[in-house]
Scaffold this active site. Structure first.
Site, mmCIF file in Angstrom:
data_model
loop_
_atom_site.group_PDB
_atom_site.id
_atom_site.type_symbol
_atom_site.label_atom_id
_atom_site.label_comp_id
_atom_site.label_asym_id
_atom_site.label_seq_id
_atom_site.Cartn_x
_atom_site.Cartn_y
_atom_site.Cartn_z
ATOM 1 N N ILE A 14 46.928 -51.568 6.053
ATOM 2 C CA ILE A 14 47.664 -50.539 5.308
ATOM 3 C C ILE A 14 49.041 -51.074 4.935
ATOM 4 C CG2 ILE A 14 48.449 -48.132 5.336
ATOM 5 C CD1 ILE A 14 46.296 -47.677 7.570
ATOM 6 N N GLY A 38 47.505 -59.350 11.655
ATOM 7 C CA GLY A 38 47.846 -59.420 10.226
ATOM 8 C C GLY A 38 47.459 -60.775 9.635
ATOM 9 N N PHE A 76 54.598 -50.219 10.739
ATOM 10 C CA PHE A 76 53.135 -50.230 10.860
ATOM 11 C C PHE A 76 52.681 -50.952 12.129
ATOM 12 C CE2 PHE A 76 53.695 -50.110 6.207
ATOM 13 C CZ PHE A 76 52.830 -49.095 5.860
ATOM 14 N N TYR A 144 45.300 -44.829 22.806
ATOM 15 C CA TYR A 144 45.796 -45.146 21.464
ATOM 16 C C TYR A 144 46.546 -43.936 20.875
ATOM 17 C CZ TYR A 144 45.791 -45.647 16.420
ATOM 18 O OH TYR A 144 46.181 -45.664 15.104
ATOM 19 N N PHE A 211 26.309 -43.785 15.243
ATOM 20 C CA PHE A 211 26.678 -43.288 16.574
ATOM 21 C C PHE A 211 26.531 -41.773 16.656
ATOM 22 C CE2 PHE A 211 29.772 -47.102 16.493
ATOM 23 C CZ PHE A 211 28.808 -47.961 17.010
ATOM 24 N N ASP A 288 34.409 -39.811 20.261
ATOM 25 C CA ASP A 288 34.418 -39.452 18.831
ATOM 26 C C ASP A 288 34.394 -37.933 18.647
ATOM 27 O OD1 ASP A 288 34.521 -41.863 17.469
ATOM 28 O OD2 ASP A 288 32.349 -42.113 17.396
HETATM 29 N N1 UDP Z 1 30.501 -45.023 13.066
HETATM 30 C C1 UDP Z 1 29.156 -45.320 13.173
HETATM 31 N N2 UDP Z 1 28.782 -46.637 13.238
HETATM 32 C C2 UDP Z 1 29.691 -47.664 13.201
HETATM 33 C C3 UDP Z 1 31.065 -47.359 13.068
HETATM 34 C C4 UDP Z 1 31.428 -46.022 13.011
HETATM 35 O O1 UDP Z 1 28.296 -44.419 13.211
HETATM 36 O O2 UDP Z 1 29.282 -48.843 13.296
HETATM 37 C C5 UDP Z 1 30.932 -43.618 12.985
HETATM 38 C C6 UDP Z 1 31.886 -43.215 14.087
HETATM 39 O O3 UDP Z 1 31.159 -42.746 15.203
HETATM 40 C C7 UDP Z 1 32.703 -42.124 13.407
HETATM 41 C C8 UDP Z 1 32.727 -42.535 11.944
HETATM 42 O O4 UDP Z 1 31.653 -43.459 11.789
HETATM 43 O O5 UDP Z 1 32.023 -40.890 13.502
HETATM 44 C C9 UDP Z 1 34.020 -43.220 11.532
HETATM 45 O O6 UDP Z 1 34.304 -44.242 12.474
HETATM 46 P P1 UDP Z 1 35.456 -45.301 12.262
HETATM 47 O O7 UDP Z 1 35.399 -46.221 13.448
HETATM 48 O O8 UDP Z 1 35.343 -45.905 10.917
HETATM 49 O O9 UDP Z 1 36.785 -44.450 12.276
HETATM 50 P P2 UDP Z 1 37.380 -43.422 13.366
HETATM 51 O O10 UDP Z 1 37.123 -42.054 12.803
HETATM 52 O O11 UDP Z 1 36.722 -43.665 14.668
HETATM 53 O O12 UDP Z 1 38.828 -43.758 13.378
#
Ligand code: UDP
Length: 333
Positions: A14, A38, A76, A144, A211, A288
């Site tokens: 970003i 970076g 950042f 985090y 996931f 998540d």
């Molecule tokens: N996700 C997934 N498979 C992957 C990576 C991510 O199903 O290999 C899903 C993850 O569980 C979440 C969404 O995609 O629901 C976005 O994940 P990402 O890691 O991109 O961003 P986050 O929202 O975790 O910051």
């Protein structure tokens, strides 16, 4: 011409898109990046100086502030792997919370009082209501998110004590790449959904693991708010202008307000590329939240900013162009 801007972490994903935008607006930018994550090649404007170093290096910061008389800092530099923050929390509290204290102390000493901060929707944890408004409870569920929320608090206290003006920009899911495909997303390891979907298409990974399919959402997969990285960059430029014009400190969401599920991202990738994504449906990933969706109205009200691209296919198209461009989606090591 106004004073130069220090951009920490400006060689990251970003950060580098923001640096490009600021440089295109004829603002003088100095990037401080330790290149832990970076990329030197993500800084492509000749007029932008890249200083390789740490945000916690007091002597270096003092030298840079004396040399450039910065009018503002855009911060950042941070680690951003949620899973790693759970297994190695001190790494996150050290880098994301403690190291910036040296930066803030230097700003106080050098009388620099404008700070734009990369915060995150992870500070909300599992939201008590969606879309998320800025007054939602901030109750992060991983180190985090807590490492970022603590810095938000620290910024408020610095305002009370010495008048620091800050903009805490709470990003939702940054995605896409620059319109000309010259810079883009290159994380190692790459954990984000859109690049992984595309990596499953190029064969860089054998398939995409989805996931969780049993979330309380219409198709059972998680919903996120994917925001174009160039729109994020634009919000930083507007936040700088807002604070420079003596605006009060602000905390606002940066999202589109459009929720997109994991399955919808796969559909978008198949539509954009004309190929079938190899997918395995699997269990949920720890930590998540089912749905993260911004209410983006406050940013519009305060900054006159809103996402110019709300169709996730645009983010996917950009990411695909970057992966298939001259760099194949990777900077030189
Ligand atoms: N996700 C997934 N498979 C992957 C990576 C991510 O199903 O290999 C899903 C993850 O569980 C979440 C969404 O995609 O629901 C976005 O994940 P990402 O890691 O991109 O961003 P986050 O929202 O975790 O910051």
């Amino acid at each position: 011409m106004s004073n130069p801007i220090l951009v920490t972490g400006g060689a990251g994903y970003i950060g580098s898109h923001t640096v490009r935008l600021l440089a295109s607006q004829n603002r003088k930018v100095v990037v401080l990046d330790n290149l832990a994550y970076g990329h030197r090649d993500a800084i492509i404007d000749e007029g932008v100086e890249l200083v390789i170093g740490d945000v916690g290096d007091r002597a270096l910061l003092e030298k840079l502030f004396d040399q450039h008389q910065f009018g503002a800092v855009v911060h950042f530099a941070a680690f951003a792997y949620v899973g790693e923050s759970v297994t190695d929390p001190l790494k996150y509290y050290r880098n994301n919370t403690a190291e910036p204290l040296t930066l803030l102390e230097t700003m106080q000493a050098k009388d620099c009082k404008v700070f734009v901060f990369s915060s995150t929707c992870a500070t909300y944890g599992v939201p008590d209501a969606v879309p998320i408004v800025e007054t939602n409870k901030q109750d992060p569920i991983n180190p985090y998110g807590r490492s970022k929320l603590m810095l938000e608090w620290i910024l408020r206290d610095c305002e009370t004590a010495w008048g620091l003006k800050s903009a805490c920009l709470r990003y939702f899911n940054a995605s896409g790449s620059s319109a000309d495909g010259k810079i883009g997303e290159d994380h190692d390891p790459e954990t984000h959904l859109i690049p992984r979907v595309l990596m499953a298409l190029t064969g860089e990974i054998s398939h995409l693991d989805v996931f969780g399919t049993d979330y309380p959402t219409p198709d059972g997969t998680c919903i996120r708010d994917y925001i174009h990285v160039e729109d994020l960059a634009d919000a930083h430029a507007k936040a700088l202008d807002f604070l420079a014009a003596n605006g009060d400190s602000i905390r606002c969401n940066l999202g589109t307000g459009v929720g997109v599920s994991v399955k919808e991202i796969i559909d978008a990738a198949e539509e954009v590329t004309g190929r079938k994504v190899p997918v395995k449906f699997g269990p949920r990933r720890e930590g998540d939240p089912p749905q993260l969706l911004a209410d983006p109205r406050l940013a519009k009200e305060l900054l006159g900013w809103e996402a110019s691209r709300k169709d996730v296919r645009e983010m996917v198209r950009g990411a695909w162009a970057w992966m298939n461009g001259p760099n194949s989606g990777r900077y030189e090591k």
